[in-house]
Each structure stands twice: as structure tokens, then as C-alpha cells.
Design an enzyme around this catalytic site. Structure first.
Site, PDB file in Angstrom:
ATOM      1  N   ASP A  28      -4.474   4.997   4.454  1.00  0.00           N
ATOM      2  CA  ASP A  28      -3.952   6.334   4.769  1.00  0.00           C
ATOM      3  C   ASP A  28      -2.576   6.243   5.428  1.00  0.00           C
ATOM      4  O   ASP A  28      -2.309   5.315   6.185  1.00  0.00           O
ATOM      5  CB  ASP A  28      -4.949   7.037   5.710  1.00  0.00           C
ATOM      6  CG  ASP A  28      -4.723   8.533   5.776  1.00  0.00           C
ATOM      7  OD1 ASP A  28      -3.912   9.056   4.989  1.00  0.00           O
ATOM      8  OD2 ASP A  28      -5.355   9.184   6.634  1.00  0.00           O
ATOM      9  N   ASN A  76      -8.787  14.020  -4.048  1.00  0.00           N
ATOM     10  CA  ASN A  76      -7.335  13.874  -4.282  1.00  0.00           C
ATOM     11  C   ASN A  76      -6.862  14.593  -5.549  1.00  0.00           C
ATOM     12  O   ASN A  76      -5.668  14.846  -5.713  1.00  0.00           O
ATOM     13  CB  ASN A  76      -6.924  12.391  -4.350  1.00  0.00           C
ATOM     14  CG  ASN A  76      -6.910  11.699  -3.004  1.00  0.00           C
ATOM     15  OD1 ASN A  76      -7.088  10.490  -2.913  1.00  0.00           O
ATOM     16  ND2 ASN A  76      -6.697  12.443  -1.922  1.00  0.00           N
ATOM     17  N   ARG A 196      -9.550   2.071   8.698  1.00  0.00           N
ATOM     18  CA  ARG A 196      -8.749   3.222   8.249  1.00  0.00           C
ATOM     19  C   ARG A 196      -7.419   3.162   8.980  1.00  0.00           C
ATOM     20  O   ARG A 196      -7.388   3.048  10.216  1.00  0.00           O
ATOM     21  CB  ARG A 196      -9.449   4.554   8.521  1.00  0.00           C
ATOM     22  CG  ARG A 196      -8.607   5.719   7.991  1.00  0.00           C
ATOM     23  CD  ARG A 196      -9.279   7.065   8.085  1.00  0.00           C
ATOM     24  NE  ARG A 196      -8.474   8.060   7.378  1.00  0.00           N
ATOM     25  CZ  ARG A 196      -8.956   9.074   6.690  1.00  0.00           C
ATOM     26  NH1 ARG A 196     -10.257   9.271   6.611  1.00  0.00           N
ATOM     27  NH2 ARG A 196      -8.159   9.920   6.072  1.00  0.00           N
TER      28      ARG A 196
HETATM   29  C1  FPP Z   1      -3.265   8.269   1.515  1.00  0.00           C
HETATM   30  O1  FPP Z   1      -1.995   8.548   2.063  1.00  0.00           O
HETATM   31  C2  FPP Z   1      -3.099   7.460   0.330  1.00  0.00           C
HETATM   32  C3  FPP Z   1      -3.466   7.830  -0.937  1.00  0.00           C
HETATM   33  C4  FPP Z   1      -4.091   9.117  -1.251  1.00  0.00           C
HETATM   34  C5  FPP Z   1      -3.206   6.953  -2.090  1.00  0.00           C
HETATM   35  C6  FPP Z   1      -3.476   5.507  -1.895  1.00  0.00           C
HETATM   36  C7  FPP Z   1      -2.699   4.775  -2.925  1.00  0.00           C
HETATM   37  C8  FPP Z   1      -1.973   3.665  -2.721  1.00  0.00           C
HETATM   38  C9  FPP Z   1      -1.974   2.927  -1.453  1.00  0.00           C
HETATM   39  C10 FPP Z   1      -1.095   3.082  -3.772  1.00  0.00           C
HETATM   40  C11 FPP Z   1      -1.709   2.584  -5.002  1.00  0.00           C
HETATM   41  C12 FPP Z   1      -2.984   1.849  -4.898  1.00  0.00           C
HETATM   42  C13 FPP Z   1      -3.296   0.746  -5.610  1.00  0.00           C
HETATM   43  C14 FPP Z   1      -4.677   0.184  -5.533  1.00  0.00           C
HETATM   44  C15 FPP Z   1      -2.326   0.041  -6.440  1.00  0.00           C
HETATM   45  P1  FPP Z   1      -1.511  10.064   2.161  1.00  0.00           P
HETATM   46  O2  FPP Z   1      -0.676  10.353   0.964  1.00  0.00           O
HETATM   47  O3  FPP Z   1      -2.696  10.965   2.320  1.00  0.00           O
HETATM   48  O4  FPP Z   1      -0.660   9.994   3.465  1.00  0.00           O
HETATM   49  P2  FPP Z   1      -0.503  11.149   4.564  1.00  0.00           P
HETATM   50  O5  FPP Z   1      -1.865  11.457   5.096  1.00  0.00           O
HETATM   51  O6  FPP Z   1       0.396  10.511   5.573  1.00  0.00           O
HETATM   52  O7  FPP Z   1       0.146  12.313   3.855  1.00  0.00           O
END
Ligand code: FPP
Length: 249
Positions: A28, A76, A196
Site C-alpha cells: 500500500d 480495485n 502492510r
Molecule cells: C496500493 O497503493 C497498491 C495497489 C492497489 C497496486 C499494487 C500494485 C503494485 C505494487 C505494482 C504491480 C504489482 C506487481 C505484482 C508487478 P494505492 O494506489 O492504494 O496507494 P495510496 O493508498 O497511497 O493511494
């Protein structure tokens, strides 16, 4: 990438403490990292994909046998369309570009989640990656994609109910093991440690059944800043915990 496992390095005294067998991570903070760095969310997710490599290397050097990464939740899909497209594109690129390196490193890849919500091109890449790496034994990398724990449990209940309806399973024979065998994670041990990042302290529909006795670690670091060292520090913290599984010491 030539990685030496921490446990292969001779300890000066005593026995090396046991590493967690299975580490699960809620990655996250990509969005907040992007906002803080003054770049697009897309760039934040790409930096997040670089941190995935750090986590895998961290898991290998710490002798972890299973690493589960929450890459895209069933919730998501409700993000703006351009962000969903961007994340799916990133995952496709990862499956295409990184798979040969993962295979060389002895990584066995498994993807869990609702496959029927994924596009045919991504499904094809997943099938290919899983087939290529299926005999690897160094570490199992589980990517949770379009995954939701309540979905998973609901699907398991439906499958079990249909077996009862067909008469191939008696209600009295349903045990915890029966439920486990019907989850996406069947044959994967429960996580010992769940990390997390980003300071949020919730499970967000991730491995609800499987984390009954998991140790939780909530770190302030934003996912793109996660490194091999962060992983090693998390393992050390895990090793200082006293796990009693509800029993008295
Ligand atoms: C949460 O951060 C992250 C995600 C919803 C996506 C996770 C994906 C990756 C780490 C990249 C690709 C993965 C692989 C396995 C290659 P957020 O966008 O919710 O962050 P925020 O809460 O700060 O807005």
C-alpha cells in the site's frame, strides 16, 4: 541477481532462528508516494513494481518459502478506468518481462483470485508463467489478482454445497480442512507474517480465513520505498514474537 540465503551464511554462535515460512504483503502507498514525489499515480505504481523485486529478493535471502503479494483486489475494479487499465498493463508487462528472470531464480509463480474477471490476454500470460515455473522449488510467489477473501470463501461454500447436493459429501464430514481445500490457497500454508505498508492498519479483504493466527506488522514505509532491508527487518521483528496459537505458555 545472485542471492545468498541468510541461513547459508555461517552464524558465529548458536542456531539461526526460524524464518517465517510464508510472508504475505499488502503493498500500500503507491498513490501517496506519487503525490509526495510530485509524479503521476501511474509512476507510483511503476515504482511499486520495482519494490516487488526487492520483496522477492528479500524473501529469498531470508529463506522464506512462500511470498504472497496483494497486487489487485476485487474492490480495485472500482478505481477510475484509466488507473485500472494502467495497473492491468503493468501486471501484463511484469508477467511478460520478469518471468524469465523469476524462472532462472527458481521462483514458482501462482496467481490466486477470480480468473473469470480477467481479460483473455492476461489469463494467457498467467497460464504460460505458471506452466513455465511450476517445477521450481526455491520459493513460491503467489500473486493475488482480482482477489477478495469474501469472494473466495463464498465460492468455496458454493462448491461444498453443490457436493452436498450431489450426495458426494456429507454435511457431517465438512471440516476446516474441507474449507481450506476449496479456497484459492489450497496447498499453500497459512501466512506466518502479514505486512502492510503505508501506515494503514486493516486487512482490506485479504486472506481473512488464512490469517487466523498470522502475526501482523504495519509499517509506515510507503510501498515504493520498500527494500530488501525492510524485508529482513520485518523477519527479525517476526522472530522476536511469541506465537502461542491460543495456548498457555
Ligand atoms: C496500493 O497503493 C497498491 C495497489 C492497489 C497496486 C499494487 C500494485 C503494485 C505494487 C505494482 C504491480 C504489482 C506487481 C505484482 C508487478 P494505492 O494506489 O492504494 O496507494 P495510496 O493508498 O497511497 O493511494
Amino acid at each position: 541477481m545472485v542471492l545468498q540465503a541468510v541461513a547459508d551464511i555461517p552464524a558465529e554462535t548458536g542456531q539461526a532462528p526460524t524464518p517465517p515460512k510464508h510472508v504475505a504483503i499488502i503493498m500500500d502507498g503507491n498513490g501517496r508516494w506519487a503525490a509526495r514525489s510530485g509524479v503521476s499515480r501511474s509512476r507510483g505504481h511503476r515504482k511499486g513494481a520495482d519494490a516487488v523485486k526487492e520483496a522477492i529478493e528479500g524473501a529469498i535471502i531470508n529463506n522464506v518459502q512462500y511470498l504472497t503479494l496483494y497486487a489487485f483486489s476485487s474492490e480495485n475494479w472500482n478505481r477510475p478506468e484509466d488507473e485500472v487499465t494502467d495497473l492491468m498493463g503493468l501486471l501484463k508487462m511484469y508477467l511478460k518481462k520478469e518471468i524469465r528472470t523469476l524462472n532462472k531464480e527458481g521462483v514458482c509463480l501462482k496467481v490466486i483470485g477470480c480468473r473469470d474477471t480477467l481479460s483473455p490476454d492476461i489469463l494467457k500470460l498467467i497460464d504460460k508463467a505458471e506452466a513455465l515455473t511450476k517445477s521450481n522449488t526455491r520459493i513460491t510467489l503467489v500473486i493475488a489478482l482480482s482477489y477478495g477473501s469474501r469472494d473466495e470463501i463464498t465460492l468455496a461454500v458454493k462448491e461444498i454445497a453443490s457436493k452436498v447436493g450431489l450426495g458426494t459429501l456429507k454435511p457431517n464430514d465438512i471440516s476446516e480442512k474441507t474449507i481450506e481445500e476449496h479456497l484459492f490457497t489450497s496447498k499453500i500454508p497459512d501466512p506466518d507474517l502479514l505486512i502492510r505498508t503505508s501506515g494503514e492498519q486493516r486487512l482490506s479483504n485479504f486472506l481473512l480465513w488464512q490469517s487466523a493466527y498470522t502475526e501482523f506488522l504495519f509499517l509506515p514505509v510507503l510501498w515504493p520505498d520498500f527494500t530488501q532491508q525492510t524485508f529482513t527487518d520485518a523477519v527479525l521483528e517476526f522472530q522476536s514474537r511469541d506465537r502461542r496459537y491460543g495456548a498457555r505458555p
